[in-house]
Design an enzyme around this catalytic site. Structure first.
Site, PDB file in Angstrom:
ATOM      1  N   TYR A 139      46.395  36.924  42.468  1.00 10.50           N
ATOM      2  CA  TYR A 139      45.392  37.967  42.194  1.00 10.50           C
ATOM      3  C   TYR A 139      46.025  39.321  42.477  1.00 10.50           C
ATOM      4  CZ  TYR A 139      41.496  41.180  42.915  1.00 10.50           C
ATOM      5  OH  TYR A 139      40.655  42.265  42.853  1.00 10.50           O
ATOM      6  N   GLU A 158      41.622  44.618  37.473  1.00 14.17           N
ATOM      7  CA  GLU A 158      41.978  43.353  38.104  1.00 14.17           C
ATOM      8  C   GLU A 158      42.787  42.483  37.155  1.00 14.17           C
ATOM      9  OE1 GLU A 158      38.457  42.187  41.277  1.00 14.17           O
ATOM     10  OE2 GLU A 158      38.275  41.488  39.213  1.00 14.17           O
TER      11      GLU A 158
END
Length: 390
Positions: free
Chosen positions: A109, A197
């Site tokens: 991530y 993101e």
């Protein structure tokens, strides 16, 4: 403002962030064309909606062969995808993204956002890619690594290397990760984003880093200088009333109650809703007409309110500071006349030229109930809502 994944990946590619080859499609024929362009015989079909958890909801599917690609695309397009972020109604799937399937060795991530408490841009990385970062923070906080950009020097390469070491990347992956992280930060700054993101950022079978997903939120306050991004807005992914309100400079949020609120100022709107709740009612919306409300804007606000079939009473609470109460009263009268209002309207005015405003309302001959205080207004609106039927 949110972007679709395929739009976000176009931005990534322009900033040198590695993404899979792929293309969007709005029909089965376009999907088949994308597959032919990509080659191979195994692809991912990804529903393009402004919501996360698409995979768990059936919005991301791996297909083999053109026949399966055709059937899956046909089933997705025109459907409504329901995830835990969309509510029961779901969001319409008008576009799909076609990409080749990837070999995945690791899922990571990487995200950038503003930490308002620290007044810094923060970059976050985690070895628990593919999971919601909120869930990771709650259950595995040791897997989240953060660095803060100094507003004078910006994000530095050594900070990106710190994240790479925390993720336990191989030595050969540290420099590519640093380059990718710096590019992501620059994209965030250049495009006035509020959130970006990559989840997951994968380590492929060949060891290369690849942004397998992309989420981009644009700061609404910066749209005036990001015209190209503003043009990418997909109104079908937004609440229809909220989108219509934005076109008239109104701040509107749909709620579940039956007492519509029209207020000037966000703080006053919150207080109005609190008073409605205190006296046993439920607000139907948050509606801020702004400090410079005009008669035209008030009329549009009433039209917006009337489009909600749950509404049984309307509470107008206006403080005339910048705008005069008599002008607001004129706008209310005009709106009630134009919309042929049959729902009870309770009005509380306070501020500049309040007496003139109240007189205009009294002399209008319309079914408008004046209130002397906010408490009085809330009580009357709640009583009307409980007694009335639409």
């Amino acid at each position: 403002m949110n972007l679709h994944e395929y739009q976000a990946k176009q931005l990534f590619a322009e900033h040198g962030i590695p993404v899979p080859p792929g293309g969007s499609a709005r029909s089965v024929d376009e999907a088949l064309a994308r597959a032919h362009e990509l080659g191979g015989d195994t692809w991912m079909v990804k529903a393009q909606v402004h919501a996360g958890a698409r995979g768990k909801a059936g919005g991301i599917k791996k297909v083999s062969g053109l026949d399966e690609l055709k059937s899956v695309t046909k089933a997705m397009l025109g459907s409504r995808l329901v995830t835990h972020q969309t509510g029961a109604a779901g969001l319409p799937v008008n576009t799909v993204l076609i990409e080749p399937a990837q070999r995945i060795a690791r899922e990571l991530y990487l995200g950038v956002l503003v930490d308002r408490a620290r007044e810094r841009i923060v970059m976050m990385a985690s070895s628990a890619g593919g999971m919601a970062i909120e869930e990771v923070a709650a259950t595995q906080p040791e897997k989240i690594f953060t660095v803060y950009a100094n507003p004078v020097t910006d994000l530095q390469p050594f900070q990106c290397r710190q994240l790479a070491f925390g993720l336990k990347l191989d030595a050969a992956q540290v420099n590519p990760f640093t380059k990718l992280a710096l590019a992501l930060y620059q994209l965030f700054v250049d495009k006035d984003l509020s959130l970006v993101e990559i989840n997951p950022l994968i380590v492929g079978g060949d060891g290369a880093l690849l942004a397998l997903d992309a989420k981009v939120n644009v700061d609404d306050n910066a749209e005036y200088r990001q015209a190209a991004l503003a043009a990418l807005r997909d109104a079908t992914q937004e609440d229809a009333k909220e989108h219509a309100a934005a076109q008239h400079g109104l701040n509107y949020i749909t709620l579940e109650g039956d007492i519509a609120c029209m207020v000037n100022g966000a703080g006053l709107a919150m207080a109005t809703m609190d008073l409605i709740k205190l006296h046993g009612g439920e607000p139907a919306n948050f509606l801020d007409v702004g400090g410079t409300a005009t008669a035209e804007r008030v009329t549009e606000a009433f039209k917006l309110i009337l489009s909600d079939t749950k509404v049984r009473a309307i509470l107008v609470n206006i403080f005339g500071g910048i705008v005069r109460c008599d002008l607001i009263a004129e706008g209310i009268i005009k709106a009630v006349e134009e919309t042929h209002m049959t729902i009870p309207v309770v009005v509380r005015l306070e501020g500049t030229r309040v007496d003139e405003g109240k007189k205009l309302l009294r002399d209008s001959g319309l079914a408008i109930t004046a209130a002397e205080s906010l408490t009085d207004a809330a009580q009357k609106a709640v009583a009307f809502a409980k007694a009335g039927k639409r």
